[in-house]
Every structure is written in structure tokens, then in C-alpha cells.
Design a protein around this motif. Structure first.
Motif, PDB file in Angstrom:
ATOM      1  N   ALA A   1       0.847  -1.187   0.000  1.00  0.00           N
ATOM      2  CA  ALA A   1       0.000   0.000   0.000  1.00  0.00           C
ATOM      3  C   ALA A   1       0.886   1.241   0.000  1.00  0.00           C
ATOM      4  N   ALA A   2       0.336   2.333  -0.490  1.00  0.00           N
ATOM      5  CA  ALA A   2       1.072   3.597  -0.526  1.00  0.00           C
ATOM      6  C   ALA A   2       1.455   4.006   0.893  1.00  0.00           C
ATOM      7  N   ASP A   3       2.612   4.596   1.031  1.00  0.00           N
ATOM      8  CA  ASP A   3       3.110   5.047   2.324  1.00  0.00           C
ATOM      9  C   ASP A   3       2.364   6.314   2.709  1.00  0.00           C
ATOM     10  N   ARG A   4       1.585   6.268   3.762  1.00  0.00           N
ATOM     11  CA  ARG A   4       0.735   7.382   4.186  1.00  0.00           C
ATOM     12  C   ARG A   4       1.370   8.191   5.321  1.00  0.00           C
ATOM     13  N   ARG A   5       2.567   7.805   5.784  1.00  0.00           N
ATOM     14  CA  ARG A   5       3.167   8.515   6.912  1.00  0.00           C
ATOM     15  C   ARG A   5       3.272  10.008   6.637  1.00  0.00           C
ATOM     16  N   GLY A   6       2.890  10.788   7.636  1.00  0.00           N
ATOM     17  CA  GLY A   6       2.961  12.231   7.521  1.00  0.00           C
ATOM     18  C   GLY A   6       1.710  12.863   6.953  1.00  0.00           C
ATOM     19  N   LEU A   7       0.816  12.075   6.381  1.00  0.00           N
ATOM     20  CA  LEU A   7      -0.437  12.606   5.847  1.00  0.00           C
ATOM     21  C   LEU A   7      -1.504  12.560   6.942  1.00  0.00           C
ATOM     22  N   ARG A   8      -2.457  13.436   6.863  1.00  0.00           N
ATOM     23  CA  ARG A   8      -3.512  13.476   7.882  1.00  0.00           C
ATOM     24  C   ARG A   8      -4.296  12.186   7.933  1.00  0.00           C
ATOM     25  N   SER A   9      -4.379  11.470   6.822  1.00  0.00           N
ATOM     26  CA  SER A   9      -5.160  10.236   6.773  1.00  0.00           C
ATOM     27  C   SER A   9      -4.361   9.016   7.246  1.00  0.00           C
ATOM     28  N   ALA A  10      -3.122   9.225   7.678  1.00  0.00           N
ATOM     29  CA  ALA A  10      -2.294   8.094   8.105  1.00  0.00           C
ATOM     30  C   ALA A  10      -2.797   7.529   9.427  1.00  0.00           C
ATOM     31  N   ARG A  11      -2.602   6.241   9.605  1.00  0.00           N
ATOM     32  CA  ARG A  11      -2.929   5.612  10.882  1.00  0.00           C
ATOM     33  C   ARG A  11      -1.900   6.056  11.916  1.00  0.00           C
ATOM     34  N   LYS A  12      -2.299   6.051  13.166  1.00  0.00           N
ATOM     35  CA  LYS A  12      -1.414   6.453  14.262  1.00  0.00           C
ATOM     36  C   LYS A  12      -0.166   5.583  14.333  1.00  0.00           C
TER      37      LYS A  12
ATOM     38  N   ASN B   1      23.803  17.783  11.814  1.00  0.00           N
ATOM     39  CA  ASN B   1      23.029  17.645  13.046  1.00  0.00           C
ATOM     40  C   ASN B   1      21.764  18.494  13.050  1.00  0.00           C
ATOM     41  N   SER B   2      21.570  19.365  12.080  1.00  0.00           N
ATOM     42  CA  SER B   2      20.384  20.219  12.036  1.00  0.00           C
ATOM     43  C   SER B   2      19.189  19.446  11.505  1.00  0.00           C
ATOM     44  N   ARG B   3      18.028  19.846  11.970  1.00  0.00           N
ATOM     45  CA  ARG B   3      16.794  19.278  11.445  1.00  0.00           C
ATOM     46  C   ARG B   3      15.758  20.390  11.367  1.00  0.00           C
ATOM     47  N   ILE B   4      14.765  20.164  10.516  1.00  0.00           N
ATOM     48  CA  ILE B   4      13.724  21.169  10.305  1.00  0.00           C
ATOM     49  C   ILE B   4      12.368  20.497  10.378  1.00  0.00           C
ATOM     50  N   LYS B   5      11.415  21.169  10.998  1.00  0.00           N
ATOM     51  CA  LYS B   5      10.043  20.649  11.065  1.00  0.00           C
ATOM     52  C   LYS B   5       9.445  20.759   9.656  1.00  0.00           C
ATOM     53  N   VAL B   6       8.792  19.685   9.218  1.00  0.00           N
ATOM     54  CA  VAL B   6       8.203  19.625   7.878  1.00  0.00           C
ATOM     55  C   VAL B   6       6.775  19.076   7.961  1.00  0.00           C
ATOM     56  N   ASN B   7       5.990  19.419   6.943  1.00  0.00           N
ATOM     57  CA  ASN B   7       4.647  18.867   6.762  1.00  0.00           C
ATOM     58  C   ASN B   7       4.610  18.179   5.411  1.00  0.00           C
ATOM     59  N   ARG B   8       4.003  17.018   5.389  1.00  0.00           N
ATOM     60  CA  ARG B   8       3.897  16.303   4.113  1.00  0.00           C
ATOM     61  C   ARG B   8       2.764  16.899   3.294  1.00  0.00           C
ATOM     62  N   ILE B   9       3.061  17.207   2.026  1.00  0.00           N
ATOM     63  CA  ILE B   9       2.029  17.754   1.145  1.00  0.00           C
ATOM     64  C   ILE B   9       1.647  16.774   0.038  1.00  0.00           C
TER      65      ILE B   9
ATOM     66  N   ASN C   1      11.348   8.684  -3.166  1.00  0.00           N
ATOM     67  CA  ASN C   1      10.260   7.734  -2.941  1.00  0.00           C
ATOM     68  C   ASN C   1       8.895   8.299  -3.328  1.00  0.00           C
ATOM     69  N   GLY C   2       8.861   9.534  -3.873  1.00  0.00           N
ATOM     70  CA  GLY C   2       7.619  10.143  -4.327  1.00  0.00           C
ATOM     71  C   GLY C   2       6.972  11.079  -3.321  1.00  0.00           C
ATOM     72  N   MET C   3       7.435  11.058  -2.099  1.00  0.00           N
ATOM     73  CA  MET C   3       6.877  11.955  -1.084  1.00  0.00           C
ATOM     74  C   MET C   3       7.341  13.383  -1.341  1.00  0.00           C
ATOM     75  N   VAL C   4       6.489  14.334  -0.938  1.00  0.00           N
ATOM     76  CA  VAL C   4       6.836  15.750  -1.022  1.00  0.00           C
ATOM     77  C   VAL C   4       6.539  16.365   0.339  1.00  0.00           C
ATOM     78  N   TRP C   5       7.542  17.036   0.890  1.00  0.00           N
ATOM     79  CA  TRP C   5       7.447  17.649   2.218  1.00  0.00           C
ATOM     80  C   TRP C   5       7.760  19.137   2.098  1.00  0.00           C
ATOM     81  N   GLN C   6       7.141  19.940   2.967  1.00  0.00           N
ATOM     82  CA  GLN C   6       7.373  21.380   2.946  1.00  0.00           C
ATOM     83  C   GLN C   6       7.863  21.839   4.318  1.00  0.00           C
ATOM     84  N   GLN C   7       8.831  22.729   4.296  1.00  0.00           N
ATOM     85  CA  GLN C   7       9.370  23.315   5.519  1.00  0.00           C
ATOM     86  C   GLN C   7       8.231  23.973   6.291  1.00  0.00           C
ATOM     87  N   ALA C   8       8.152  23.712   7.607  1.00  0.00           N
ATOM     88  CA  ALA C   8       7.027  24.189   8.410  1.00  0.00           C
ATOM     89  C   ALA C   8       7.435  25.213   9.465  1.00  0.00           C
ATOM     90  N   GLU C   9       8.678  25.592   9.486  1.00  0.00           N
ATOM     91  CA  GLU C   9       9.110  26.630  10.423  1.00  0.00           C
ATOM     92  C   GLU C   9      10.093  27.551   9.719  1.00  0.00           C
TER      93      GLU C   9
END
Length: 148
Positions: free
Chosen positions: A61-72, A139-147, A99-107
Motif C-alpha cells: 500500500a502507498a506510504d501514508r506517513r505524515g499525511l492526515r489520513s495516516a494511521r497512528k 546535526n540540524s533538522r527542520i520541522k516539515v509537513n507532508r504535502i 520515494n515520491g513523497m513531497v514535504w514542505q518546511q514548516a518553520e
């Protein structure tokens, strides 16, 4: 039109060859048991957005991680590569992964790195459900939202 046809669902009997159906022992199920199995598959398919898709039987199945419809439970780290050039982030960057995912910087933070092509990244879920992207070797990381 049947519910199966309307939802794009195909029963287990339709998905398997007669030989596969017999070899798996499903032919031993009563009509009620087989109907219950098909209901379970249909409900699971609808919940995961599989119905009506062009996904082939046996494909994951398609990887739903990070999407609002993803399972907990879909919270494990995501490892992939950014497609193309990367030299950091600033403002509102969009990260397209192999892998086809698209994420956007959230901060609104900036980070500069040496220019790289297709760098490896890891996206992990934080304690409060937020997702964070980090680039291998930094060592840096950025908060992202999956679009996508």
C-alpha cells in the motif's frame, strides 16, 4: 451495480486463481466466513485509500506517513534522498524525495550546507506528532509537513 463494482473492490475469489484459492484453504470457509473476510478486506482497502486505485494485487500500500489520513501506527522513520540539488533550507522550501513523497518546511529557520546532489535524508516523527527532516552528515533538522 454492486457495491464491489461501485467501490472498485474485488473479492478475494476474484483476486486469486482457483488454484491459489484452494491451496490457501479458503475453499473450506463457509459462505458467511468468506463474506466476513471480504468485508474485512473491503473495509481495510477503503481505510487505506486503495479502492479504485491502480495498485496491483501484492503491491505494498502507498506510504501514508505524515499525511492526515495516516494511521497512528505509521510513525517509523522515513529514509530516502532529496531529488536534485540541495544547499540547505530557508523560509518555505519544498523537498521532493525519490520515494515520491513531497514535504514542505514548516518553520521559518535557515540552514546552509555545502551544495549536494540527491542527499540522503531521514524524516522522523517527534513526540507531539510533528515530523522533522534531517540531512545525512548534519546535526540540524527542520520541522516539515507532508504535502504529497
Amino acid at each position: 451495480m454492486s457495491l464491489n463494482a461501485a467501490t472498485g473492490f474485488s473479492s478475494i475469489e476474484e483476486r486469486m486463481t482457483g488454484q491459489e484459492f484452494r491451496e490457501s484453504g479458503l475453499h473450506k470457509l463457509s459462505d458467511e466466513e468468506l463474506a466476513a473476510l471480504n468485508r474485512w478486506i473491503r473495509q481495510r482497502s477503503l481505510a487505506e485509500g486503495e479502492a479504485g486505485s491502480s495498485q496491483a494485487v501484492g503491491e505494498p500500500a502507498a506510504d501514508r506517513r505524515g499525511l492526515r489520513s495516516a494511521r497512528k501506527t505509521d510513525s517509523g522513520p522515513i529514509r530516502s534522498n532529496i531529488v536534485g540539488s540541495f544547499d540547505g533550507w530557508s523560509g518555505n522550501n519544498i523537498f521532493t524525495l525519490e520515494n515520491g513523497m513531497v514535504w514542505q518546511q514548516a518553520e521559518n529557520r535557515t540552514f546552509a550546507s555545502r551544495p549536494m546532489e540527491n542527499p540522503a535524508v531521514e524524516i522522523t516523527q517527534g513526540l507531539l506528532g510533528n515530523w522533522y527532516l534531517s540531512v545525512e552528515g548534519y546535526n540540524s533538522r527542520i520541522k516539515v509537513n507532508r504535502i504529497k
